[in-house]
Design a protein around this motif. Sequence first.
Motif, PDB file in Angstrom:
ATOM      1  N   UNK A  32      -7.420   2.975 -12.028  1.00 11.18           N
ATOM      2  CA  UNK A  32      -6.350   3.208 -11.181  1.00 11.18           C
ATOM      3  C   UNK A  32      -5.196   2.829 -11.846  1.00 11.18           C
ATOM      4  N   UNK A  33      -4.029   3.260 -11.800  1.00 11.78           N
ATOM      5  CA  UNK A  33      -2.631   2.823 -11.341  1.00 11.78           C
ATOM      6  C   UNK A  33      -3.060   2.565  -9.918  1.00 11.78           C
ATOM      7  N   UNK A  34      -1.786   1.340  -9.776  1.00  9.63           N
ATOM      8  CA  UNK A  34      -1.648   0.592  -8.105  1.00  9.63           C
ATOM      9  C   UNK A  34      -0.145  -0.270  -8.674  1.00  9.63           C
ATOM     10  N   UNK A  35       0.853   0.986  -7.901  1.00 10.15           N
ATOM     11  CA  UNK A  35       2.511  -0.020  -7.404  1.00 10.15           C
ATOM     12  C   UNK A  35       1.839  -1.559  -7.007  1.00 10.15           C
ATOM     13  N   UNK A  36       2.282  -2.784  -8.405  1.00 11.68           N
ATOM     14  CA  UNK A  36       2.630  -3.997  -7.198  1.00 11.68           C
ATOM     15  C   UNK A  36       2.944  -3.787  -6.288  1.00 11.68           C
ATOM     16  N   UNK A  37       4.859  -2.825  -5.870  1.00  8.92           N
ATOM     17  CA  UNK A  37       5.257  -3.594  -5.399  1.00  8.92           C
ATOM     18  C   UNK A  37       4.539  -3.053  -3.976  1.00  8.92           C
ATOM     19  N   UNK A  38       4.214  -1.412  -3.824  1.00 10.72           N
ATOM     20  CA  UNK A  38       2.909  -1.343  -3.173  1.00 10.72           C
ATOM     21  C   UNK A  38       2.275  -2.334  -2.000  1.00 10.72           C
ATOM     22  N   UNK A  39       1.827  -2.962  -3.067  1.00 10.78           N
ATOM     23  CA  UNK A  39       0.746  -4.060  -2.365  1.00 10.78           C
ATOM     24  C   UNK A  39       1.562  -5.170  -2.266  1.00 10.78           C
ATOM     25  N   UNK A  40       2.857  -5.139  -2.603  1.00 11.23           N
ATOM     26  CA  UNK A  40       2.906  -6.557  -2.122  1.00 11.23           C
ATOM     27  C   UNK A  40       3.403  -6.146  -0.570  1.00 11.23           C
ATOM     28  N   UNK A  41       3.939  -5.129  -0.627  1.00 12.40           N
ATOM     29  CA  UNK A  41       5.322  -5.047   0.634  1.00 12.40           C
ATOM     30  C   UNK A  41       3.691  -4.066   2.015  1.00 12.40           C
ATOM     31  N   UNK A  42       2.491  -3.666   1.754  1.00  8.18           N
ATOM     32  CA  UNK A  42       1.786  -3.980   2.341  1.00  8.18           C
ATOM     33  C   UNK A  42       1.140  -4.638   2.858  1.00  8.18           C
ATOM     34  N   UNK A  43       0.094  -5.915   2.154  1.00 12.18           N
ATOM     35  CA  UNK A  43       0.126  -7.273   2.343  1.00 12.18           C
ATOM     36  C   UNK A  43       0.651  -7.874   3.189  1.00 12.18           C
TER      37      UNK A  43
END
Length: 71
Positions: free
Chosen positions: A41-52
């Motif tokens: 799986x390739x998960x966007x770092x920006x998405x994780x930072x924004x979501x968390x």
Amino acid sequence: MTLFLTQTELIELTERTRKASQIAWLIANQYPFAIGANGHARVSRDYVIARLGGAHIKATHTVPEPNWGAI
């Protein structure tokens, strides 16, 4: 920093080491992801930072709901 989470970070996020288990966790928790050429799986770092971090971002990969009207 890279665009996507590293495998170590993905393990930390999902608490899963097997790629199939990581993908199942991402789907269950509505994290958008892509599958790389190696099957991981390739998960966007920006998405994780924004979501968390509390930002509201709509996931692009969601678990489909049954069509209750068709029943």
